[in-house]
Design a protein around this motif. Structure first.
Motif: not given
Length: 117
Positions: A25-26, A29-33, A102-103
Motif C-alpha cells: 500500500p502506498g 507509480l509507476p510500479f511492476v508486479t 485510484l487514477g
C-alpha cells in the motif's frame, strides 16, 4: 540465478519498484508486479529434476496514464526477450486495465520463460 531474480534484475533499471504478487500500500507509480501461473515441470526420464525451470509469468505495469503503462511494458518486453541468459517470449499482446478510484492505468502481459533452476 533463478528466473525471478533475473526478471527483477532486468526490470529494475526500467522501473525500480518491482514486487512479486502485489505492491505494498502506498507504492508510488509507476510500479511492476509479477506472478507465476504454472508452466511445464521439467523432469528427466529417471525423474531427476532438469537444470531449468519452465514458467508462465504475468507482468502487470501500473502508471498514471494508459500511454505510460503501455510504453513501460513494451520496454520491459524488449528487455526480457532480448536477454541471452534465458529464453523468454510473450504469450500474447498486452491487456489493459484501470483502477478509476485510484487514477491507475495498467497494462499486463503473459510470458513463457525457460531459465536456470
Amino acid at each position: 540465478m533463478s528466473w525471478e531474480q533475473t526478471l527483477v534484475t532486468l526490470v529494475q533499471p526500467l522501473c525500480p519498484r518491482v514486487e512479486p504478487d502485489a505492491a505494498k500500500p502506498g507504492t508510488a507509480l509507476p510500479f511492476v508486479t509479477y506472478q507465476a501461473f504454472g508452466g511445464q515441470a521439467l523432469r528427466y526420464v529417471d525423474t531427476a529434476a532438469a537444470d531449468k525451470r519452465h514458467a508462465f509469468v504475468q507482468l502487470n505495469v501500473w502508471a498514471g496514464t494508459r500511454a505510460a503503462s503501455t510504453a513501460l511494458l513494451r520496454q520491459i518486453e524488449d528487455a526480457l526477450c532480448l536477454h541471452t541468459g534465458w529464453q523468454c517470449k510473450p504469450l500474447g499482446e498486452y491487456r489493459a486495465d484501470a483502477e478509476a478510484d485510484l487514477g491507475w492505468y495498467g497494462s499486463s502481459q503473459d510470458f513463457e520463460v525457460v531459465a536456470a533452476r
